[in-house]
Design a protein around this motif. Structure first.
Motif, PDB file in Angstrom:
ATOM      1  N   PRO A  40      -1.252  -1.235  10.460  1.00 20.26           N
ATOM      2  CA  PRO A  40      -1.888  -0.693   9.252  1.00 20.26           C
ATOM      3  C   PRO A  40      -1.440   0.744   8.934  1.00 20.26           C
ATOM      4  CG  PRO A  40      -3.520  -1.802  10.641  1.00 20.26           C
ATOM      5  CD  PRO A  40      -2.251  -1.719  11.443  1.00 20.26           C
ATOM      6  N   ALA A  43       1.978   0.467   7.349  1.00 18.93           N
ATOM      7  CA  ALA A  43       1.887   0.011   5.956  1.00 18.93           C
ATOM      8  C   ALA A  43       1.378   1.154   5.068  1.00 18.93           C
ATOM      9  CB  ALA A  43       0.939  -1.186   5.869  1.00 18.93           C
ATOM     10  N   ASP A  44       0.372   1.847   5.541  1.00 22.22           N
ATOM     11  CA  ASP A  44      -0.243   2.925   4.763  1.00 22.22           C
ATOM     12  C   ASP A  44       0.778   4.008   4.421  1.00 22.22           C
ATOM     13  OD1 ASP A  44      -2.379   4.471   3.649  1.00 22.22           O
ATOM     14  OD2 ASP A  44      -2.486   5.614   5.513  1.00 22.22           O
ATOM     15  N   LEU A  47       3.493   2.749   2.033  1.00 19.74           N
ATOM     16  CA  LEU A  47       3.020   2.564   0.656  1.00 19.74           C
ATOM     17  C   LEU A  47       2.808   3.896  -0.045  1.00 19.74           C
ATOM     18  CD1 LEU A  47       0.447  -0.339   1.090  1.00 19.74           C
ATOM     19  CD2 LEU A  47       2.567  -0.399  -0.229  1.00 19.74           C
ATOM     20  N   ARG A  48       2.255   4.860   0.695  1.00 16.06           N
ATOM     21  CA  ARG A  48       1.940   6.137   0.049  1.00 16.06           C
ATOM     22  C   ARG A  48       3.183   6.936  -0.316  1.00 16.06           C
ATOM     23  NH1 ARG A  48      -3.580   8.486   1.302  1.00 16.06           N
ATOM     24  NH2 ARG A  48      -4.734   6.769   2.200  1.00 16.06           N
ATOM     25  N   GLU A 186     -14.969  14.623  18.056  1.00 18.68           N
ATOM     26  CA  GLU A 186     -16.022  14.146  17.166  1.00 18.68           C
ATOM     27  C   GLU A 186     -17.431  14.394  17.705  1.00 18.68           C
ATOM     28  OE1 GLU A 186     -15.361   9.966  16.172  1.00 18.68           O
ATOM     29  OE2 GLU A 186     -14.385  10.849  14.431  1.00 18.68           O
TER      30      GLU A 186
ATOM     31  N   MET B   1     -25.700  14.756  16.535  1.00 18.67           N
ATOM     32  CA  MET B   1     -25.323  15.935  15.768  1.00 18.67           C
ATOM     33  C   MET B   1     -25.815  15.769  14.322  1.00 18.67           C
ATOM     34  SD  MET B   1     -21.590  17.518  15.060  1.00 18.67           S
ATOM     35  CE  MET B   1     -20.916  16.233  16.112  1.00 18.67           C
ATOM     36  N   PRO B  20     -18.997   8.683  12.294  1.00 22.60           N
ATOM     37  CA  PRO B  20     -17.659   8.360  11.798  1.00 22.60           C
ATOM     38  C   PRO B  20     -17.290   6.935  12.186  1.00 22.60           C
ATOM     39  CG  PRO B  20     -17.664  10.357  13.160  1.00 22.60           C
ATOM     40  CD  PRO B  20     -18.975   9.682  13.372  1.00 22.60           C
ATOM     41  N   ARG B  22     -14.313   4.105  12.516  1.00 21.93           N
ATOM     42  CA  ARG B  22     -12.865   3.970  12.590  1.00 21.93           C
ATOM     43  C   ARG B  22     -12.407   2.529  12.669  1.00 21.93           C
ATOM     44  NH1 ARG B  22     -10.154   8.458  14.106  1.00 21.93           N
ATOM     45  NH2 ARG B  22     -11.454  10.311  14.164  1.00 21.93           N
ATOM     46  N   ARG B  60     -12.479   7.802   7.390  1.00 21.47           N
ATOM     47  CA  ARG B  60     -11.335   7.559   8.279  1.00 21.47           C
ATOM     48  C   ARG B  60     -10.796   6.139   8.125  1.00 21.47           C
ATOM     49  NH1 ARG B  60     -10.022  12.727   9.589  1.00 21.47           N
ATOM     50  NH2 ARG B  60     -11.441  13.695  11.072  1.00 21.47           N
ATOM     51  N   ASN B  62      -9.126   4.640   5.837  1.00 24.89           N
ATOM     52  CA  ASN B  62      -8.500   5.003   4.559  1.00 24.89           C
ATOM     53  C   ASN B  62      -7.030   4.630   4.505  1.00 24.89           C
ATOM     54  OD1 ASN B  62      -7.569   6.852   6.375  1.00 24.89           O
ATOM     55  ND2 ASN B  62      -7.713   8.592   4.997  1.00 24.89           N
ATOM     56  N   ARG B  63      -6.732   3.433   4.986  1.00 23.73           N
ATOM     57  CA  ARG B  63      -5.332   3.031   4.960  1.00 23.73           C
ATOM     58  C   ARG B  63      -5.065   2.077   3.795  1.00 23.73           C
ATOM     59  NH1 ARG B  63      -5.560   1.660  11.267  1.00 23.73           N
ATOM     60  NH2 ARG B  63      -7.300   0.477  10.401  1.00 23.73           N
ATOM     61  N   MET B  64      -3.954   2.311   3.149  1.00 25.27           N
ATOM     62  CA  MET B  64      -3.482   1.351   2.154  1.00 25.27           C
ATOM     63  C   MET B  64      -2.724   0.266   2.924  1.00 25.27           C
ATOM     64  SD  MET B  64      -2.087   3.849  -0.823  1.00 25.27           S
ATOM     65  CE  MET B  64      -3.029   5.306  -1.322  1.00 25.27           C
ATOM     66  N   LEU B  65      -3.036  -0.985   2.642  1.00 20.78           N
ATOM     67  CA  LEU B  65      -2.527  -2.051   3.498  1.00 20.78           C
ATOM     68  C   LEU B  65      -1.411  -2.854   2.858  1.00 20.78           C
ATOM     69  CD1 LEU B  65      -6.038  -3.205   4.751  1.00 20.78           C
ATOM     70  CD2 LEU B  65      -4.388  -1.775   5.969  1.00 20.78           C
ATOM     71  N   ASP B  66      -1.456  -3.006   1.543  1.00 21.89           N
ATOM     72  CA  ASP B  66      -0.435  -3.820   0.898  1.00 21.89           C
ATOM     73  C   ASP B  66      -0.411  -3.514  -0.594  1.00 21.89           C
ATOM     74  OD1 ASP B  66       1.518  -5.988   0.977  1.00 21.89           O
ATOM     75  OD2 ASP B  66       0.084  -7.077  -0.269  1.00 21.89           O
ATOM     76  N   PHE B  67       0.776  -3.632  -1.180  1.00 15.58           N
ATOM     77  CA  PHE B  67       0.873  -3.494  -2.627  1.00 15.58           C
ATOM     78  C   PHE B  67       1.903  -4.493  -3.136  1.00 15.58           C
ATOM     79  CE2 PHE B  67       2.684  -1.582  -6.515  1.00 15.58           C
ATOM     80  CZ  PHE B  67       1.522  -1.558  -7.270  1.00 15.58           C
ATOM     81  N   VAL B  80     -10.140   4.762   1.166  1.00 16.84           N
ATOM     82  CA  VAL B  80      -9.014   5.353   0.430  1.00 16.84           C
ATOM     83  C   VAL B  80      -9.542   6.089  -0.795  1.00 16.84           C
ATOM     84  CG1 VAL B  80      -7.033   4.774  -1.028  1.00 16.84           C
ATOM     85  CG2 VAL B  80      -7.260   3.744   1.240  1.00 16.84           C
ATOM     86  N   ASP B  84      -5.462   9.445  -4.238  1.00 14.21           N
ATOM     87  CA  ASP B  84      -4.296   9.049  -3.446  1.00 14.21           C
ATOM     88  C   ASP B  84      -3.657   7.783  -4.013  1.00 14.21           C
ATOM     89  OD1 ASP B  84      -4.785  11.205  -1.847  1.00 14.21           O
ATOM     90  OD2 ASP B  84      -5.554  10.073  -0.140  1.00 14.21           O
ATOM     91  N   ALA B  88       0.189   7.668  -5.276  1.00 18.24           N
ATOM     92  CA  ALA B  88       1.163   6.717  -4.732  1.00 18.24           C
ATOM     93  C   ALA B  88       1.724   5.788  -5.804  1.00 18.24           C
ATOM     94  CB  ALA B  88       0.510   5.888  -3.618  1.00 18.24           C
ATOM     95  N   PHE B  89       0.913   5.385  -6.766  1.00 13.93           N
ATOM     96  CA  PHE B  89       1.334   4.284  -7.644  1.00 13.93           C
ATOM     97  C   PHE B  89       1.584   4.657  -9.101  1.00 13.93           C
ATOM     98  CE2 PHE B  89      -0.852   2.363  -4.010  1.00 13.93           C
ATOM     99  CZ  PHE B  89       0.243   1.698  -3.482  1.00 13.93           C
ATOM    100  N   ARG B  92       5.120   4.635  -9.884  1.00 12.07           N
ATOM    101  CA  ARG B  92       5.700   3.297 -10.003  1.00 12.07           C
ATOM    102  C   ARG B  92       5.162   2.561 -11.227  1.00 12.07           C
ATOM    103  NH1 ARG B  92       4.926   1.591  -3.613  1.00 12.07           N
ATOM    104  NH2 ARG B  92       4.486   3.751  -3.054  1.00 12.07           N
TER     105      ARG B  92
END
Lengths: 242, 441
Positions: A40, A43-44, A47-48, A186, B1, B20, B22, B60, B62-67, B80, B84, B88-89, B92
């Motif tokens: 992932p 890919a991230d 893509l960015r 954290e 906290m 948080p 993940r 956290r 926050n990943r782009m996985l596919d386009f 995400v 951003d 990124a797009f 394009r």
């Protein structure tokens, strides 16, 4: 397109570096244990930023494999070592095996792999080596001296390597991030003004590489703080709790 | 906290446990001890993304996985940030099909609030462009929901304010654009009727009005209606046509400190609003502006919420049904202007029909104004509630920080249905925000 190898590529700081360098158009290789699980992240970043991201298995403690790892083609233009492990000072100080694991993760492994890259970059005559060390290495303190001592060793190693490589076309950057809001920290209640976001570290390292800086503190205030901490006479320092 | 979990309006102030997130295992563990709510980038105004016992920080994830470059479908994790996606797009040739007034929101937050933009009448809410979501349910199972698969969960999650589960991933249809520029037309309108007349022409994809909420009498509803359409390369000056997605970088500024309370009073506000109207009325007409200035003027001022001072502010956003809009807006504006404690800028938009199960929009007009929080301001908002109820209006939960539960339920019968469905599905004990507790959702 130049290639940036990031060792210990799973950590927040490593990934922040990956984003910063990919944003500047560099291809990236993330090296970590079980690198296939970084799909992932690959890919991230692809893509960015429209760059290529490679994944390689790397175990910093497997020093016997370092020569082969560093010999693989292509030799990267920039190597960033983000390997590290904070440990638990209170528990580790009574546990030799745990102490040694922290020492090896923060000194032996990182120094050995960067040494292997240094020789190859020197032969090529170009390259940049970035070691992420720590302000904890600037002076040993009761609360984290196992980690700190290993970082002190790593800082000295980077300093010596920079000295050796000056004039060869290879540059060495030492990074002392200070507090950073990562997974590793954290659970800690960190003062906001002294705590950098991972993205700040990435941006600072990109700038340091571009400008050929030697030793950077990510937030400038840390240079001042550590200057003061280093200057306290030992007779007083040993009684302090900081 | 303990962490600051207040919303963008910094009212009410909420402190609580921030967790948080993940990965899925971490999320399941966090859900085990008591009700939680997911939080994105903290841009909802009130208490929608805060739970004292456990607020899930999704930033956290926050990943782009596919386009898919052929169809423009982006698959990404919920944390995400919209800005951003644009970064990124847009180069394009793709732009978010719907955007709120800030790009500093997460995709998950946009879907949970089912946000709308200046193009609601043409393009609906963001939910219309979501192909699927992956939601972590109260039972710890991750489910993909779309219009064809788990369709009830899909319908309830779009606009469900995070109260049906935690949105982890989504597939979003982006919209093709030819440039990064907007063909804008600014139309000064002397009063409310004139502004509504412009809206009713439906002459552009985007339409919004900034109005002077302190103008009274004949000036009531004095507005600047701003229409916009995505520009084509031929709209650009010759030197920009080869690089149609390049726009000048805006210099960001920051509000350096909380404005003292006395800085905001009816004189400064009236002067500001009158000046804003006059300066911009002077710029009336057509122009071509970059996407960032057009859609996100306030993003260039970091922490602009501090101009309202330490006590924070409350935004009042309601939508009135079309047939009641003229009368309702006039009554609201009369009361607001007379009270002399409105905000710098107030916004009016024309919304289209909306099918979302618990989404905010309906065909009619939506009004949004900021009020620096004070006892007098809160009393004024209670008076506005009565007018809103009289005219069949309803509330935007992403902005709300103070509506009483009985007002919400009276205004929006769907709230009771939503709450009952949550109970029946076993969500209520697992997902709850300070807002859902206040509003009995």
């Amino acid at each position: 397109m130049s290639q940036v190898m990031i060792l210990g590529g799973r950590s927040d700081m490593a990934l922040a570096c990956a984003h910063a360098f990919a944003g500047a158009g560099h291809d990236i290789v993330l090296a970590a244990r079980r690198s296939e699980t970084l799909g992932p992240e690959k890919a991230d970043i692809e893509l960015r930023y429209g760059v290529t991201v490679g994944l390689r298995d790397f175990d910093a403690l497997d020093v016997d494999g370092h020569e082969d790892f560093a010999a693989a083609d292509p030799l990267p233009d920039i190597v960033i070592c983000a390997v590290g492990r904070m440990g638990e000072q209170d528990a580790d100080q009574d546990d030799v095996a745990a102490s040694v694991a922290v020492m090896r993760s923060n000194y032996e492994g990182p120094a050995a792999i960067l040494g292997a890259y240094a020789t190859r970059m020197e032969a090529r005559g170009t390259g940049t080596i970035v070691g992420i060390s720590s302000v904890a290495g600037d002076r040993g303190r009761a609360t984290n001296y196992i980690y700190g001592s290993a970082k002190a060793g790593f800082t000295a190693f980077l300093s010596g390597m920079r000295n050796r490589l000056t004039g060869t076309g290879v540059h060495v950057v030492t990074v002392k991030p200070g507090f950073v809001a990562t997974q590793m920290t954290e659970h800690m209640d960190l003062p906001e003004r002294l705590t950098a976001q991972p993205a700040e570290v990435g941006a600072a390292i990109l700038k340091a590489v571009d400008k050929g800086q030697n030793v950077i503190y990510v937030r400038g205030v840390w240079r001042l703080i550590m200057g003061i901490i280093r200057s306290i006479p030992e007779a007083i320092f040993k009684k302090m709790s900081i | 906290m303990s962490a600051d979990l207040s919303g963008w309006g910094r009212y009410p102030r909420i402190e609580g446990r921030r967790i948080p997130v993940r990965d899925e295992d971490g999320l399941r563990a966090a859900m085990a001890d008591g009700p939680v709510i997911a939080r994105g980038n903290g841009r909802s105004y009130g208490d929608a993304a805060a739970q004292v016992g456990g607020t899930l920080d999704m930033r956290r994830m926050n990943r782009m996985l596919d386009f898919d470059a052929d169809t423009g479908v982006l698959t990404a994790e919920a944390g995400v940030i919209l800005g951003d996606v644009i970064a990124a797009f847009l180069p394009r040739g793709w732009f978010p099909p719907v955007t709120p007034g800030t790009k500093l929101v997460t995709l998950g937050g946009m879907i949970a609030a089912d946000v709308h933009g200046k193009n609601h009448r043409r393009d609906g809410t963001i939910g219309r462009h979501v192909l699927w979501v992956e939601v972590m349910g109260a039972d710890g199972e991750l489910r993909r929901a779309s219009r064809s698969e788990n369709s009830d969960l899909f319908a309830a999650t779009i606009g469900g304010m995070g109260l049906t589960g935690v949105i982890l991933r989504c597939a979003l249809q982006l919209a093709p654009v030819q440039t990064g520029w907007i063909r804008q037309e600014m139309i000064p309108t002397p009063d409310l009727d004139a502004a509504m007349e412009v809206f009713e022409r439906d002459a552009a994809q985007y339409a919004v009005a900034w109005f002077d909420c302190l103008a009274k009498g004949a000036d009531l509803g004095r507005s600047l209606v701003i229409l916009g359409d995505h520009a084509e390369p031929s709209d650009l000056p010759a030197n920009r046509r080869p690089v149609p997605f390049d726009v000048p970088v805006r210099k960001a500024r920051r509000v350096p400190l909380d404005a003292p309370g006395f800085a905001l009073n009816k004189y400064t506000l009236r002067a500001f609003n009158a000046l804003y109207y006059r300066v911009n009325a002077g710029k009336a007409g057509r122009s071509v502006v970059d996407w960032d200035s057009y859609f996100y003027p306030l993003d260039a001022v970091h922490e602009w919420n501090r101009i309202y001072g330490r006590r924070g502010f409350a935004q009042y956003q309601v939508v009135l049904p079309l047939e009641a809009s003229r009368d309702g807006l006039r009554t609201l504006l009369d009361v607001i202007a007379a009270a002399e404690q409105g905000s710098f800028l107030a916004v009016l938009k024309r919304l289209g029909p909306e099918k979302g199960q618990f989404s905010f929009p309906m065909e009619g007009y939506t009004l949004a104004l900021d009020f620096p929080v004070s006892p007098a301001a809160l009393r004024l908002l209670d008076r506005l509630d009565a007018i809103t109820l009289d005219h069949g209006g309803r509330y935007y939960l992403a902005k709300d920080s103070r509506v009483p539960a009985e007002v919400l339920h009276k205004a929006d019968p769907r709230a009771g249905e939503f709450a009952r469905a949550r109970q029946a599905a076993g969500y209520a004990g697992v997902f709850a925000s300070a807002q859902s507790e206040r509003l009995k959702l």
